[in-house]
Design an enzyme around this catalytic site. Structure first.
Site, PDB file in Angstrom:
ATOM      1  N   TYR A  56      50.393  13.610  76.788  1.00 32.07           N
ATOM      2  CA  TYR A  56      51.036  12.639  77.673  1.00 32.07           C
ATOM      3  C   TYR A  56      52.158  13.358  78.412  1.00 32.07           C
ATOM      4  O   TYR A  56      52.924  14.118  77.812  1.00 32.07           O
ATOM      5  CB  TYR A  56      51.634  11.488  76.850  1.00 32.07           C
ATOM      6  N   GLU A 111      52.975   9.128  85.984  1.00 33.58           N
ATOM      7  CA  GLU A 111      52.536   9.286  84.596  1.00 33.58           C
ATOM      8  C   GLU A 111      51.121   9.843  84.520  1.00 33.58           C
ATOM      9  O   GLU A 111      50.231   9.332  85.198  1.00 33.58           O
ATOM     10  CB  GLU A 111      52.591   7.910  83.909  1.00 33.58           C
TER      11      GLU A 111
END
Ligand code: GDP
Ligand code: MN
Length: 391
Positions: free
Chosen positions: A105, A192
């Site tokens: 991530y 993101e």
């Protein structure tokens, strides 16, 4: 403003970040054509992904792999028939499927508390980051960007090592610094990548190599900065905007929904904030921030009233108007008109001062509205009415 994955990926590519090829398809036949192309280019399988502005598409069945053009068409048809978290899928993204070794991530996010852009990373990617943050906060690495220089390479190297991406240092540094560049270039408040993946690729000589790729992309743009980026407004997807947000935008109202029970209609942002403070001081909780702007006319007032009443939590309404350019009698007429159209009877307390306040007072008295002279009195009355409705 949220934008679709395919558009977010375009913004990443513009900053030189590694993103697998993709095509957007509106029909199963278009998905088939795209799949044929990627398979002919050497992909063993293709990935087909629902384009909806919600997370967790994978879990909801909106991300699937297909090994042939026939299968791609069938999978695209099934995904285009889906509704994910209440949103019908209108388009799918088709691309060559990555052979994933490990998912990470990585994001750049505006941290309002520290007034900086921070870069967040985790070696536990792919899953919902909120769950990781709640259960194992130490699994998330946070490093601030420099306010002017961006995400400096030595900081990016720290991030890469702390995530265990030392073997992909160059790629990881390019991606982490590129996320912050993407953020600044577009006035985003979130960029993101989840998952950022180590993927395995077969070289022409048959050997395998590994590299990093951005497999998913989520970007939210700062609405207030859109005027600086004429091209980005076109990426707005009106079908997926919250209906209240859309009505507010189209009516030219600044509206932010909150958790309380007292609907507030005010002209001017500063006065709206003051009004909310005084509602809180009187023991109530505002249901919204709403600035109807200067010179608001009756139709705008009616639109504002519809927005407030669309929230079922609202049990009282406080109208606070300071007439300068805005004429008090116009607002009063708008309120009377709005009340005649509303199907829900919610007590309303009105305070209008300034331009044409006397005319407004006559109209409101004739229409039997509750009025208040001072803002403290108006807040107290609204809070009392809301508490009486709850009891
Ligand atoms: P999200 O669920 O909305 O976040 O959608 P993602 O694009 O992140 O996809 C969800 C999951 O599907 C990822 O975490 C991966 O595990 C998997 N996935 C996505 N793209 C690919 C791909 O190209 N190949 C493979 N094997 N899996 C993928
Ligand atoms: Mn994802």
């Amino acid at each position: 403003m949220k934008i679709q994955e395919a558009d977010a990926k375009s913004l990443l590519v513009a900053q030189g970040l590694p993103v697998p090829a993709w095509a957007v398809a509106q029909t199963p036949a278009e998905a088939r054509t795209a799949a044929e192309r990627f398979l002919a280019d050497g992909a063993e399988r293709v990935v087909i992904k629902a384009q909806v502005l919600v997370g967790g598409r994978g879990k909801a069945g909106g991300v699937k792999l297909a090994g042939s053009a026939d299968e791609a068409e069938a999978v695209a048809r099934s995904i285009l028939d889906l509704e994910i978290k209440g949103i019908p899928v209108r388009t799918v993204l088709v691309g060559p499927a990555a052979d994933i070794v490990k998912e990470y991530y990585l994001s750049a996010v505006l941290d309002r508390a520290s007034r900086r852009i921070i870069v967040m990373g985790s070696a536990e990617g792919g899953v919902e980051i909120e769950a990781v943050a709640a259960e194992r906060p130490d699994a998330i690495v946070t490093i601030p960007a420099h306010p002017i220089a961006g995400f400096l390479p030595f900081k990016a190297r720290q991030m890469a090592f702390r995530l265990g991406l030392g073997a992909h240092l160059k790629d990881a540094v390019a991606i982490a610094t590129g996320l912050v560049r993407t953020m600044v270039a577009n006035d985003a408040d979130l960029v993101e990548i989840n998952p950022l993946a180590v993927v395995r690729e077969r070289a022409p000589d048959g050997s395998f190599t590994e590299r990093l790729q951005c497999l998913d992309a989520k970007i939210t743009l700062d609405d207030s900065a859109l005027a600086r980026h004429p091209g980005l407004e076109e990426l707005r997807d009106p079908d997926e905007e919250d209906p209240a947000d859309r009505e507010a935008r189209e009516a030219g109202l600044t509206f932010i929904k909150l958790e309380g029970t007292i609907g507030c209609m005010v002209n001017g942002a500063g006065l709206a904030m003051t009004t909310m403070d005084l509602v809180k001081r009187a023991g109530g909780e505002p249901a919204n921030f709403l600035d109807i702007g200067g010179g608001a006319r009756a139709d705008k007032v009616a639109a504002a009233m519809r927005l407030i009443l669309a929230d079922p939590k609202v049990t009282a309404i406080l109208v606070n108007i300071f007439g300068g350019i805005t004429r008090g009698d116009e607002v009063a007429r708008g309120l009377i008109e709005a009340r005649s159209q509303q199907d829900r009877d919610v007590p309303m307390v009105v305070r209008i001062v300034g331009t044409n306040a006397a005319e407004a007072a006559v109209l409101l008295r004739e229409a039997e509205f509750h009025t208040a002279e001072t803002l403290d009195d108006a807040a107290a009355q609204a809070v009392a009415a809301s508490k009486a409705a709850a009891a």
